[in-house]
Design an enzyme around this catalytic site. Structure first.
Site, PDB file in Angstrom:
ATOM      1  N   CYS A 215     -11.206  15.917  29.075  1.00 24.56           N
ATOM      2  CA  CYS A 215     -12.492  16.291  29.672  1.00 24.56           C
ATOM      3  C   CYS A 215     -13.627  15.847  28.756  1.00 24.56           C
ATOM      4  O   CYS A 215     -13.402  15.321  27.659  1.00 24.56           O
ATOM      5  CB  CYS A 215     -12.557  17.804  29.905  1.00 24.56           C
ATOM      6  SG  CYS A 215     -12.437  18.754  28.363  1.00 24.56           S
TER       7      CYS A 215
ATOM      8  N   CYS B 128     -13.553  17.281  25.309  1.00 26.42           N
ATOM      9  CA  CYS B 128     -12.661  16.564  24.373  1.00 26.42           C
ATOM     10  C   CYS B 128     -13.407  15.384  23.753  1.00 26.42           C
ATOM     11  O   CYS B 128     -13.290  15.115  22.545  1.00 26.42           O
ATOM     12  CB  CYS B 128     -11.424  16.063  25.104  1.00 26.42           C
ATOM     13  SG  CYS B 128     -10.407  17.355  25.846  1.00 26.42           S
TER      14      CYS B 128
ATOM     15  N   CYS C 243      13.818  -8.539  -5.265  1.00 26.29           N
ATOM     16  CA  CYS C 243      13.715  -7.479  -6.267  1.00 26.29           C
ATOM     17  C   CYS C 243      12.720  -6.435  -5.790  1.00 26.29           C
ATOM     18  O   CYS C 243      12.023  -6.620  -4.792  1.00 26.29           O
ATOM     19  CB  CYS C 243      13.281  -8.047  -7.620  1.00 26.29           C
ATOM     20  SG  CYS C 243      11.644  -8.792  -7.589  1.00 26.29           S
TER      21      CYS C 243
ATOM     22  N   CYS D  87       9.147  -7.653  -5.634  1.00 30.49           N
ATOM     23  CA  CYS D  87       8.843  -8.410  -4.416  1.00 30.49           C
ATOM     24  C   CYS D  87       8.478  -7.449  -3.284  1.00 30.49           C
ATOM     25  O   CYS D  87       7.516  -7.675  -2.537  1.00 30.49           O
ATOM     26  CB  CYS D  87      10.038  -9.256  -3.998  1.00 30.49           C
ATOM     27  SG  CYS D  87      10.625 -10.420  -5.228  1.00 30.49           S
TER      28      CYS D  87
ATOM     29  N   ASP E 206      26.645  26.616  11.626  1.00 34.10           N
ATOM     30  CA  ASP E 206      26.320  27.360  12.839  1.00 34.10           C
ATOM     31  C   ASP E 206      27.562  27.807  13.605  1.00 34.10           C
ATOM     32  O   ASP E 206      27.481  28.583  14.541  1.00 34.10           O
ATOM     33  CB  ASP E 206      25.421  26.535  13.753  1.00 34.10           C
ATOM     34  CG  ASP E 206      26.109  25.261  14.236  1.00 34.10           C
ATOM     35  OD1 ASP E 206      27.122  24.894  13.632  1.00 34.10           O
ATOM     36  OD2 ASP E 206      25.621  24.651  15.194  1.00 34.10           O
TER      37      ASP E 206
END
Length: 515
Positions: A16, A19, A83, A86, A488
């Protein structure tokens, strides 16, 4: 005249005019922003102002207002990284691009992970920082292994030739032939097997920085040059030493490449048996399309996610669910690619292929965890970024001291007199080169830069094969602080496979008869 900067940000969550006002108010507070226009219909915010508008602060401001800047995350391979230094420079190059919010590069996997605003930079724009690698025709693991094998095939004869002179003091009857053989066997090791190392060092030089390959290239190059120069100057021939250094270096590269293997993808079969025009045709898995009907025989892996259209079978889905007992599937039931058909013939219609399959999503989750930097890796990267220039400086000081103050340095030879390759009888220039090369090669911090990302890559990959998925590399590091693990359900604590623990026969039968 100062150039004005214009940023177009896609905004999610606006519904809206209120916002729009909240987003505009939040963005006007960002330093450097002079003008803000928010379009509700297009869901974009246009910022104008100073060239130094901080993109990250603008994104944070939108989030603080209760909305979100739409961003994309992209992972892709980067070729030529050898490496940690790099990887750090690739990250810096990506972060400098307008629109990039974050960039993380894992040198162990060769993958870059970038979060960016799609309205400000595209994949082509990301490619401007470097060239993303194409899918190689030969796996890097195989190429690295070939280079290491060639290097050792030519280096081992050199080692055999050197042993009599170094350990027994036996000189070869023809020094000229010995020197020529050293050069002839070393040249292919450096020029072909070691070519990627030198190319990496040259690229680093052009970019005005040094990486770990710079140390190897300088050390082996200086050693090899002593071979041809030994014919004109009073120099020891270290060409064979250059080949040995490169062989050890390439062996390390081969082991790194092997550790990067994408084992999860290998769970899927390479081909699928597709029913076309009433007959079965075996095609590569990449050619299977949604809607194709696949024939799956007992003992075979189901090629891709699908739905059973004919047949009944017990399917082992333990790689996905962790449940030890196979699940019986019938027409209409969904099945997951890479699970195993245990005992029946199935016709399965493909519903998801390629990157949309369950296994591909698991692989992406693992790759994201592998690509993200863990906190300790950031520390290692900062160290390696300063380590290489420091070693180059120490090597230069070593060379100068041996050349200009040999009397000061020669007493150091007594410390290593027990080593067969330390000879006090060598000339000053030979000793200077030997000492400099030693500093360059021995100090190469490959292990420091690659230990953490390689450990994360291997650890998360092995865990995934055992049904344990890490959503971030940081979680792996945090495990060291875990003291309590909560499960669990009790089933999680079982072995995962049923086994016979006792046989109770009914008389007059025996336990052996029952079995």
């Amino acid at each position: 005249m100062t150039t004005r900067k214009r940023l177009e940000l896609p905004i999610e969550g606006m519904h809206c005019a209120g916002c729009v006002l909240r987003v505009e108010r939040a963005l006007r507070a960002v330093p450097g922003v002079e003008r803000v226009r928010v379009d509700l219909s297009e869901a974009v915010a246009v910022l104008e102002g100073h060239p130094g508008i901080p993109l990250a602060e603008a994104v944070t401001a939108v989030a603080a207002a209760g909305y979100r800047v739409a961003t994309r995350k992209l992972s892709f391979p980067v070729e030529g990284m050898r490496c940690a230094a790099c990887a750090t420079r690739v990250e810096e190059a990506l972060r400098r691009l307008p629109g990039v919010l974050s960039a993380e590069v894992n040198p162990a996997t060769g993958m870059a992970r970038v979060e960016f605003v799609p309205t400000l930079v595209t994949r082509d724009g990301l490619a401007a920082a470097f060239e993303p690698a194409e899918e190689p025709t030969v796996r890097e693991e195989e190429r690295a292994a070939r280079r290491a094998v060639l290097a050792w095939a030519l280096t081992l004869p050199l080692i055999v030739w050197m042993i009599p002179e170094m350990f027994l003091g036996i000189a070869w009857p023809s020094p000229l032939g010995f020197n020529l053989a050293m050069i002839a066997l070393s040249l292919p090791v450096l020029a072909w097997a070691g070519a990627p190392t030198y190319l990496s060092a040259i690229r680093a030089l052009r970019a005005r920085h040094a990486n770990m390959d710079t140390l190897i290239a300088l050390g082996t190059g200086a050693s090899f040059v002593t071979g041809p120069l030994s014919f004109a100057l009073p120099l020891a021939n270290y060409a064979g030493v250059a080949a040995m250094i490169m062989a050890f270096h390439l062996t390390g590269r081969a082991l790194e490449a092997r550790a990067r293997g994408r084992e999860l993808l290998e769970l899927s079969p390479a081909t699928a048996r597709v029913v076309r025009d009433g007959r079965e045709v075996e095609v590569p898995l990449a050619e299977v399309r949604v809607g194709d009907v696949m024939a799956v025989r007992p003992g075979e892996r189901i090629p891709t996610d699908g739905r059973v259209v004919r047949g009944e079978a017990a399917v082992d889905e333990s790689m996905v669910t962790g449940e030890p007992m196979p699940r019986t599937v019938r027409p209409g039931d969904e099945v997951i690619g890479a699970t195993v058909n245990r005992d029946g013939f199935l016709l399965v219609r493909a519903t998801r292929v390629g990157r949309d399959t369950f296994l591909a999503q698991v692989v992406r989750l693992v790759e994201e965890a592998q690509g993200a930097k863990v906190p300790i890796q950031a520390l290692a990267d900062r160290v390696t970024a300063r380590f290489v220039p420091g070693i180059l400086a120490i090597a230069a000081i070593t060379l100068v001291l041996w050349l200009l103050a040999p009397g000061l340095m020669r007493p150091l030879l007594r410390i290593g007199a027990f080593l067969p390759w330390v000879s006090a009888g060598l000339g000053g220039l030979s000793l200077a080169i030997a000492a400099t090369v030693s500093v360059l090669v021995i100090a190469c911090p490959c292990a420091l830069g690659l230990a953490t990302p390689t450990a994360i890559t291997v650890g998360t990959g092995l865990a995934a094969r055992r049904g344990i998925l890490f959503r971030s590399g940081e979680a792996v590091q945090r495990l060291k602080d875990v003291r309590v693990v909560a499960f669990d359900k009790t089933g999680t604590l079982t072995r995962g496979q049923p086994r016979v623990v006792e046989v109770v026969p009914v008389p007059p039968h025996s336990a052996d008869e029952v079995l």
